[in-house]
Design an enzyme around this catalytic site. Sequence first.
Site, PDB file in Angstrom:
ATOM      1  CB  SER A 171      75.116  62.621  14.375  1.00  0.00           C
ATOM      2  OG  SER A 171      75.313  63.442  15.481  1.00  0.00           O
ATOM      3  NE  ARG A 241      85.666  69.540  15.019  1.00  0.00           N
ATOM      4  CZ  ARG A 241      84.740  68.767  14.498  1.00  0.00           C
ATOM      5  NH1 ARG A 241      83.483  68.921  14.856  1.00  0.00           N
ATOM      6  NH2 ARG A 241      85.045  67.853  13.616  1.00  0.00           N
ATOM      7  CG  ASP A 338      77.862  57.322  19.856  1.00  0.00           C
ATOM      8  OD1 ASP A 338      78.091  58.282  20.623  1.00  0.00           O
ATOM      9  OD2 ASP A 338      77.197  57.423  18.809  1.00  0.00           O
ATOM     10  CG  HIS A 371      78.772  60.649  17.815  1.00  0.00           C
ATOM     11  ND1 HIS A 371      77.593  59.965  17.618  1.00  0.00           N
ATOM     12  CD2 HIS A 371      78.622  61.848  17.199  1.00  0.00           C
ATOM     13  CE1 HIS A 371      76.758  60.744  16.915  1.00  0.00           C
ATOM     14  NE2 HIS A 371      77.367  61.872  16.650  1.00  0.00           N
ATOM     15  CG  ASP A 372      84.112  61.278  15.140  1.00  0.00           C
ATOM     16  OD1 ASP A 372      83.050  61.876  14.892  1.00  0.00           O
ATOM     17  OD2 ASP A 372      85.184  61.864  15.396  1.00  0.00           O
TER      18      ASP A 372
END
Lengths: 397, 206
Positions: A171, A241, A338, A371-372
């Site tokens: 990232s 968040r 992602d 994405h994680d």
Amino acid sequence: MSTVPTSSIQKNTHAHPADASDNVGIVTPKSMTFDTPLALASGDVLENYDLTYETYGTLNANKSNAILICHALSGSHHAAGYHSYNDKKPGWWDNYIGPGKPIDTRRFFVICPNNIGGCDGSTGPASINPKTGKYWGQTFPHMRVRDWVHTQARLADTLGVTTWAAVIGASLGGMQAMRWALEYPDRLRHCVVIASAMNLTAQNIAFNETARQAIQADPDFHEGDYLNQQTLPKKGLSVARMVGHITYLSDDGMGEKFGRELRSGSFTQGENELVEFQIESYLRYQGKKFSQTFDANTYILMTRALDYFDLAREYNGSPAEAFKHAQCQFLVLSFTSDWRFSPERSHEIVSSLIRADKDVTYAQIDSAFGHDAFLVANQERYRALFNTYMQNIEIAP
Amino acid sequence: MSQHTPRTDHQVIAQWVAPKSRVLDLGCGDGSLLKLLQTQKQAHGYGLEINSENILRCADIGVNVIEQNIDQGLTNFDDNSFDTVIMSQAIQTLHNPDKVLLEMLRIGRQAIITFPNFGFYKTRLHLLLNGRMPVSEILPYEWYNTPNIHFCTFKDFDVLCTDLNLTVKNREVVAQGKQASKLQYLLPNLLGETGLYRVTKNNHPT
């Protein structure tokens, strides 16, 4: 059960994951003060700063086995192991750093610094500005990816590392790794770029701005001066968040994990109790937890650094021109689900590297973790490919 | 890793690749051809592959491998950006072999194509005598699970090259893993197991 010796049962019961053979164990952060002024890309100068970092493994005699880990938006220097036996959770990339793991600490000496502008020990908005005696807050200089790269190079100098065996990041960390390849081409042999991009899309910037607006709309934000006002914009940071978290997961992954499960209430006719979905509760929990430990100004600073990054800006907007300056070999990885840093964005990196005639290996890993995914354990193909590439990195004996 | 003798078809291909040239291998498999070209010809190569086990093997032997599906286009590669574009034993698996062939010669100055010759006498006999789709050592699949959807013969490929206005610079025949005998040269369509072609655009100086 009766045949198992009692002593081994006790040992297993008390075993902490830090003691596992594939864990780096208990680690202690280190800190270094830099007194040489740092000229920033913004034109500002940081007179002095502290850099907090962790190291795992041992630097070999000819210093050919050093690896730099660049963290992402909410990461820190604590990439692997545990700070104490009371810790329930290990460092953020513990799944991939350790003895026998892809970033094998039996072979490599691994360094992970907390970037300046961060909030985990290195100088940032939540530090005291020595000139005013007050918290920096929003007066802390804006950071660009290249500024971090320069601080990491200075850290390497002090540790005697002239050339990294590899610079690795996912990232925002991948952006730092790519910038390394252009800023200090002779100081890294391999560049590993995971779930990253050469710049953000408009949609991606939009998510970041929404997060920043949530923080700035919190009445406790005080134009970023909240620490001097002895308060915290927790609600705003929590919403920021939550927005981020949604974009780090995939639709399918979220559906699998939470579906439409209810945490409380019911849809039974005649019942008026408020219904709460599991996903609402989960997101609120994540937001709240984050807002208690992370600095809101750092969040704003980091998202801006993401937005500003454009690999090819100084190279006539041509990524191939940019990568012609690189001298290292590249591993680029992406994950199918992602959508924040989609495989197409990684493929753009790869096509540019091929145009520039650079060595590159690229794979698009099937994953439902969005994405994680780069953080998630037990993804066999990701682990195997990452591992194989890392094992092929030569280390002078 | 044991140093085994390179496959005959790979040796033929290596003869057609200029030293230190830029090579793109479409469907590079386990990367053994690219590795050979790297060591024997100091070529700088990239392979495209979609099979995850093959990608892992390529990474293991230190060959540049890119996960990319050829059927979804090669538009990310610039015109004339490679010296040689290779497709070894993969053209019969593509949806549009003719379009890919033209793409290969857009990207590269020359194209090298190898394919299993469906006109090979054993293949013909298999269909003639058994009345079933041929299954052999190099074509081990049943009709319903084969990745090979566009079979051709030497003659078919010659016709395609003519239709696309391409020049066949070299043609080689491999049978039973060896380079062809005189008889096989005379009757490649019947006796050749594998066809190997070096092709350029018409009037190309190479």
